[in-house]
Design an enzyme around this catalytic site. Structure first.
Site, PDB file in Angstrom:
ATOM      1  N   THR A   1       0.805  -1.212   0.000  1.00 55.83           N
ATOM      2  CA  THR A   1       0.000   0.000   0.000  1.00 55.83           C
ATOM      3  C   THR A   1       0.843   1.270   0.000  1.00 55.83           C
ATOM      4  O   THR A   1       1.991   1.248   0.480  1.00 55.83           O
ATOM      5  CB  THR A   1      -0.916  -0.026   1.247  1.00 55.83           C
ATOM      6  N   ASP A   2       0.243   2.345  -0.484  1.00 57.66           N
ATOM      7  CA  ASP A   2       0.930   3.651  -0.425  1.00 57.66           C
ATOM      8  C   ASP A   2       1.061   4.149   1.018  1.00 57.66           C
ATOM      9  O   ASP A   2       1.860   5.038   1.308  1.00 57.66           O
ATOM     10  CB  ASP A   2       0.196   4.688  -1.293  1.00 57.66           C
ATOM     11  N   GLU A   3       0.275   3.552   1.933  1.00 59.09           N
ATOM     12  CA  GLU A   3       0.282   4.034   3.323  1.00 59.09           C
ATOM     13  C   GLU A   3       1.616   3.812   4.014  1.00 59.09           C
ATOM     14  O   GLU A   3       1.891   4.436   5.038  1.00 59.09           O
ATOM     15  CB  GLU A   3      -0.829   3.362   4.135  1.00 59.09           C
TER      16      GLU A   3
ATOM     17  N   TYR B   1      -1.516  -0.683  11.118  1.00 58.11           N
ATOM     18  CA  TYR B   1      -1.718  -1.345   9.824  1.00 58.11           C
ATOM     19  C   TYR B   1      -0.560  -1.046   8.873  1.00 58.11           C
ATOM     20  O   TYR B   1       0.088  -1.955   8.348  1.00 58.11           O
ATOM     21  CB  TYR B   1      -3.045  -0.907   9.182  1.00 58.11           C
TER      22      TYR B   1
ATOM     23  N   LYS C   1       2.413  -3.512   7.246  1.00 58.40           N
ATOM     24  CA  LYS C   1       2.645  -3.694   5.804  1.00 58.40           C
ATOM     25  C   LYS C   1       4.084  -3.290   5.454  1.00 58.40           C
ATOM     26  O   LYS C   1       4.750  -3.962   4.669  1.00 58.40           O
ATOM     27  CB  LYS C   1       1.648  -2.855   4.979  1.00 58.40           C
TER      28      LYS C   1
HETATM   29  P1  NAD Z   1      -9.777  -7.529   2.576  1.00 60.92           P
HETATM   30  O1  NAD Z   1      -9.700  -7.156   4.004  1.00 60.92           O
HETATM   31  O2  NAD Z   1     -11.033  -7.331   1.811  1.00 60.92           O
HETATM   32  O3  NAD Z   1      -9.393  -9.077   2.409  1.00 60.92           O
HETATM   33  C1  NAD Z   1      -8.327  -9.684   3.067  1.00 60.92           C
HETATM   34  C2  NAD Z   1      -8.428 -11.189   2.844  1.00 60.92           C
HETATM   35  O4  NAD Z   1      -7.304 -11.800   3.495  1.00 60.92           O
HETATM   36  C3  NAD Z   1      -9.690 -11.827   3.453  1.00 60.92           C
HETATM   37  O5  NAD Z   1     -10.246 -12.742   2.553  1.00 60.92           O
HETATM   38  C4  NAD Z   1      -9.176 -12.536   4.696  1.00 60.92           C
HETATM   39  O6  NAD Z   1      -9.941 -13.653   5.061  1.00 60.92           O
HETATM   40  C5  NAD Z   1      -7.778 -12.917   4.249  1.00 60.92           C
HETATM   41  N1  NAD Z   1      -6.864 -13.135   5.375  1.00 60.92           N
HETATM   42  C6  NAD Z   1      -6.680 -12.327   6.444  1.00 60.92           C
HETATM   43  N2  NAD Z   1      -5.782 -12.873   7.288  1.00 60.92           N
HETATM   44  C7  NAD Z   1      -5.377 -14.040   6.715  1.00 60.92           C
HETATM   45  C8  NAD Z   1      -4.447 -15.043   7.084  1.00 60.92           C
HETATM   46  N3  NAD Z   1      -3.756 -14.960   8.230  1.00 60.92           N
HETATM   47  N4  NAD Z   1      -4.262 -16.102   6.258  1.00 60.92           N
HETATM   48  C9  NAD Z   1      -4.962 -16.193   5.099  1.00 60.92           C
HETATM   49  N5  NAD Z   1      -5.863 -15.286   4.708  1.00 60.92           N
HETATM   50  C10 NAD Z   1      -6.063 -14.217   5.502  1.00 60.92           C
HETATM   51  O7  NAD Z   1      -8.537  -6.790   1.873  1.00 60.92           O
HETATM   52  P2  NAD Z   1      -8.440  -5.979   0.508  1.00 60.92           P
HETATM   53  O8  NAD Z   1      -8.973  -4.615   0.714  1.00 60.92           O
HETATM   54  O9  NAD Z   1      -8.918  -6.823  -0.600  1.00 60.92           O
HETATM   55  O10 NAD Z   1      -6.843  -5.834   0.397  1.00 60.92           O
HETATM   56  C11 NAD Z   1      -6.084  -6.872  -0.194  1.00 60.92           C
HETATM   57  C12 NAD Z   1      -4.617  -6.477  -0.141  1.00 60.92           C
HETATM   58  O11 NAD Z   1      -4.405  -5.238  -0.787  1.00 60.92           O
HETATM   59  C13 NAD Z   1      -4.065  -6.300   1.280  1.00 60.92           C
HETATM   60  O12 NAD Z   1      -2.777  -6.848   1.330  1.00 60.92           O
HETATM   61  C14 NAD Z   1      -4.016  -4.794   1.468  1.00 60.92           C
HETATM   62  O13 NAD Z   1      -2.992  -4.424   2.378  1.00 60.92           O
HETATM   63  C15 NAD Z   1      -3.701  -4.337   0.054  1.00 60.92           C
HETATM   64  N6  NAD Z   1      -4.179  -2.978  -0.287  1.00 60.92           N
HETATM   65  C16 NAD Z   1      -5.503  -2.661  -0.151  1.00 60.92           C
HETATM   66  C17 NAD Z   1      -5.941  -1.395  -0.532  1.00 60.92           C
HETATM   67  C18 NAD Z   1      -7.402  -1.010  -0.420  1.00 60.92           C
HETATM   68  O14 NAD Z   1      -7.743   0.144  -0.692  1.00 60.92           O
HETATM   69  N7  NAD Z   1      -8.302  -1.912  -0.066  1.00 60.92           N
HETATM   70  C19 NAD Z   1      -5.037  -0.471  -1.067  1.00 60.92           C
HETATM   71  C20 NAD Z   1      -3.679  -0.832  -1.181  1.00 60.92           C
HETATM   72  C21 NAD Z   1      -3.273  -2.098  -0.807  1.00 60.92           C
HETATM   73  O1  TDX Z   2     -16.262   5.822   8.581  1.00 65.01           O
HETATM   74  C1  TDX Z   2     -15.304   6.344   7.998  1.00 65.01           C
HETATM   75  N1  TDX Z   2     -15.237   7.706   7.926  1.00 65.01           N
HETATM   76  C2  TDX Z   2     -14.208   8.370   7.327  1.00 65.01           C
HETATM   77  O2  TDX Z   2     -14.188   9.608   7.295  1.00 65.01           O
HETATM   78  C3  TDX Z   2     -14.244   5.569   7.390  1.00 65.01           C
HETATM   79  C4  TDX Z   2     -14.274   4.083   7.434  1.00 65.01           C
HETATM   80  C5  TDX Z   2     -13.227   6.254   6.779  1.00 65.01           C
HETATM   81  N2  TDX Z   2     -13.188   7.607   6.759  1.00 65.01           N
HETATM   82  C6  TDX Z   2     -12.037   8.284   6.116  1.00 65.01           C
HETATM   83  C7  TDX Z   2     -10.675   7.836   6.624  1.00 65.01           C
HETATM   84  C8  TDX Z   2      -9.800   7.968   5.410  1.00 65.01           C
HETATM   85  O3  TDX Z   2      -9.293   9.288   5.312  1.00 65.01           O
HETATM   86  O4  TDX Z   2     -12.061   7.924   4.741  1.00 65.01           O
HETATM   87  C9  TDX Z   2     -10.738   7.692   4.234  1.00 65.01           C
HETATM   88  C10 TDX Z   2     -10.658   6.283   3.712  1.00 65.01           C
HETATM   89  O5  TDX Z   2     -10.751   5.416   4.831  1.00 65.01           O
HETATM   90  P1  TDX Z   2     -10.679   3.826   4.680  1.00 65.01           P
HETATM   91  O6  TDX Z   2     -11.711   3.381   3.722  1.00 65.01           O
HETATM   92  O7  TDX Z   2     -10.666   3.239   6.053  1.00 65.01           O
HETATM   93  O8  TDX Z   2      -9.288   3.637   3.939  1.00 65.01           O
HETATM   94  P2  TDX Z   2      -7.792   4.101   4.302  1.00 65.01           P
HETATM   95  O9  TDX Z   2      -7.632   4.376   5.731  1.00 65.01           O
HETATM   96  O10 TDX Z   2      -7.416   5.196   3.334  1.00 65.01           O
HETATM   97  O11 TDX Z   2      -6.997   2.755   3.945  1.00 65.01           O
HETATM   98  C11 TDX Z   2      -7.364   2.016   2.753  1.00 65.01           C
HETATM   99  O12 TDX Z   2      -6.501   2.304   1.694  1.00 65.01           O
HETATM  100  C12 TDX Z   2      -5.209   1.792   1.744  1.00 65.01           C
HETATM  101  C13 TDX Z   2      -7.410   0.522   3.018  1.00 65.01           C
HETATM  102  O13 TDX Z   2      -8.256   0.258   4.106  1.00 65.01           O
HETATM  103  C14 TDX Z   2      -6.041  -0.033   3.217  1.00 65.01           C
HETATM  104  O14 TDX Z   2      -6.110  -1.452   3.340  1.00 65.01           O
HETATM  105  C15 TDX Z   2      -5.180   0.329   2.048  1.00 65.01           C
HETATM  106  O15 TDX Z   2      -3.861  -0.089   2.271  1.00 65.01           O
END
Ligand code: NAD
Ligand code: TDX
Length: 333
Positions: free
Chosen positions: A125-127, A149, A153
């Site tokens: 992630t960019d985070e 988190y 990562k």
């Molecule tokens: P998500 O939370 O929807 O899904 C995570 C999945 O991982 C689930 O199916 C869960 O059951 C599985 N999991 C968790 N712990 C596990 C373990 N110990 N062993 C096996 N499986 C396990 O996540 P997402 O939003 O689809 O994100 C997927 C990946 O992308 C993550 O690595 C996250 O850090 C990265 N990412 C997400 C975002 C975003 O905006 N969602 C952005 C950048 C990077």
């Molecule tokens: O209820 C809310 N109210 C609110 O204002 C939630 C859930 C979020 N927010 C804000 C927080 C953030 O500035 O919205 C923005 C986005 O929040 P999230 O959806 O929780 O995402 P973020 O914290 O940006 O992280 C996500 O992007 C990077 C994913 O959860 C991560 O897994 C990924 O790595």
């Protein structure tokens, strides 16, 4: 190619599996997922009968199961989607983040070494770079994570770097901006706000709502990972972005408008502790290789809203409210 996708029952992993099975009918995919609260086999209902797809319930923090899967299915490449992913949960309960995101990635790296796999793509992630007021993070920016988190990562990504330098393993690390689209667990900003409004509830906007995120449609992210799996240079780090930056307030207004809801449905609540102000990545490196996002933001967000409108069966049962009640208590809301 025999692929292992970890965390394939989650949001991005399930979209990726669907994308690969459709595009590469000769590939086989093993999905290793622990099925945490975020893992949901409903995400893959349409492909569960596909003969090139196999689901295994298991924890990547358990080295034995990771090794067993790699051995038994003659895995050639791994894409590691498995992680604990929600920043708010990492603030309340970081334990699982360290176990899954750090130890789990370590076990996969050990398997890549042991079974001499051809490619390992780490979905990060960019985070990890922290927050940036002006400009964009490049692949050379230092890691300055601000939440448990992002620290977990970043730790996993550092292990990837060390395994690359020490053992010369075929690793690619990707740092992407925020994904949105179908099958995203309704705790993240977009699906939480859309489904709350569909239920007639208010949307909880943290602080002043001026925090900025860069957004990528989940299918564009799948396409970027597909591209890097096939064309990425081993040992490289790639940022994945789009240039679409939006304040949370702007996202909220778009969702309100799409659902014909009034601004009075917005509840400004106490800010997330350590809330990063802005993320933005420079993805020139990927662009120069020929990758570009294909989805237009305005259209894709409208389609995303429509998907949640049309798929209540999918999200309704996930919104038990138990977690939100816990969260409210913690922050004394
Ligand atoms: P998500 O939370 O929807 O899904 C995570 C999945 O991982 C689930 O199916 C869960 O059951 C599985 N999991 C968790 N712990 C596990 C373990 N110990 N062993 C096996 N499986 C396990 O996540 P997402 O939003 O689809 O994100 C997927 C990946 O992308 C993550 O690595 C996250 O850090 C990265 N990412 C997400 C975002 C975003 O905006 N969602 C952005 C950048 C990077
Ligand atoms: O209820 C809310 N109210 C609110 O204002 C939630 C859930 C979020 N927010 C804000 C927080 C953030 O500035 O919205 C923005 C986005 O929040 P999230 O959806 O929780 O995402 P973020 O914290 O940006 O992280 C996500 O992007 C990077 C994913 O959860 C991560 O897994 C990924 O790595």
């Amino acid at each position: 190619m025999n692929l292992l996708v970890t965390g394939g029952a989650g949001f991005a992993g399930s979209n990726f599996i669907r994308h690969i099975l459709k595009k590469y009918p000769n590939y086989t995919i093993v999905n290793l997922d622990k099925l945490t609260y975020a893992g949901n086999l409903d995400n893959l209902r349409d492909i569960e009968g596909n003969s090139n797809y196999k689901f295994i319930k298991g924890d990547i923090a358990d080295k034995r199961i990771v090794f067993k899967v790699c051995r038994n299915f003659r895995i050639e490449a791994v894409i590691n989607y498995a992680a604990e992913t929600h920043v708010d949960r990492s603030i309340l309960d970081p334990d699982a983040f360290v176990k899954t995101d750090v130890l789990g990635t370590f076990n996969i790296l050990e398997a890549v070494k042991e079974f001499k796999l051809k490619k390992f793509v780490q979905i990060s992630t960019d985070e990890v770079y922290g927050s940036i007021t002006k400009g964009k993070f490049t692949e050379e920016s230092p890691f300055l994570p601000n939440s448990p988190y992002s620290a977990s990562k970043a730790s996993a990504d550092l292990l990837c770097r060390a395994y690359l330098k020490t053992y010369n393993l075929p690793i690619i690390v990707t740092h992407s901006c925020n994904f949105y689209g179908p099958y995203q667990y309704p705790e993240k900003l977009m699906p939480l706000f859309i489904t709350n409004l569909l239920e007639g509830k208010k949307v909880p906007l943290y602080g002043d709502g001026k925090n900025v995120r860069e957004w990528i449609y989940v299918l564009d992210h799948c396409w970027a990972i597909d591209f890097l799996l096939h064309k990425g240079a081993l040992g490289e780090v790639y940022n994945i972005g789009t240039g679409t930056e939006k304040k949370n307030l702007e996202i909220t207004e778009i969702i309100l408008k799409s659902l014909n809801k009034d601004k009075k449905m917005v509840e400004h609540i106490v800010d997330r502790p350590g809330h990063d102000l802005r993320y933005a990545v420079d993805w020139t490196k990927l662009k120069k290789m020929g990758w570009n996002p294909e989805y237009d933001f305005d259209r894709a967000i409208r389609e995303t809203v429509r998907w949640y409108q049309q798929n209540e069966w999918w999200w309704k049962k996930l919104k038990s409210g138990a977690y939100l009640e816990y969260y409210k208590k913690q922050y004394r809301l």
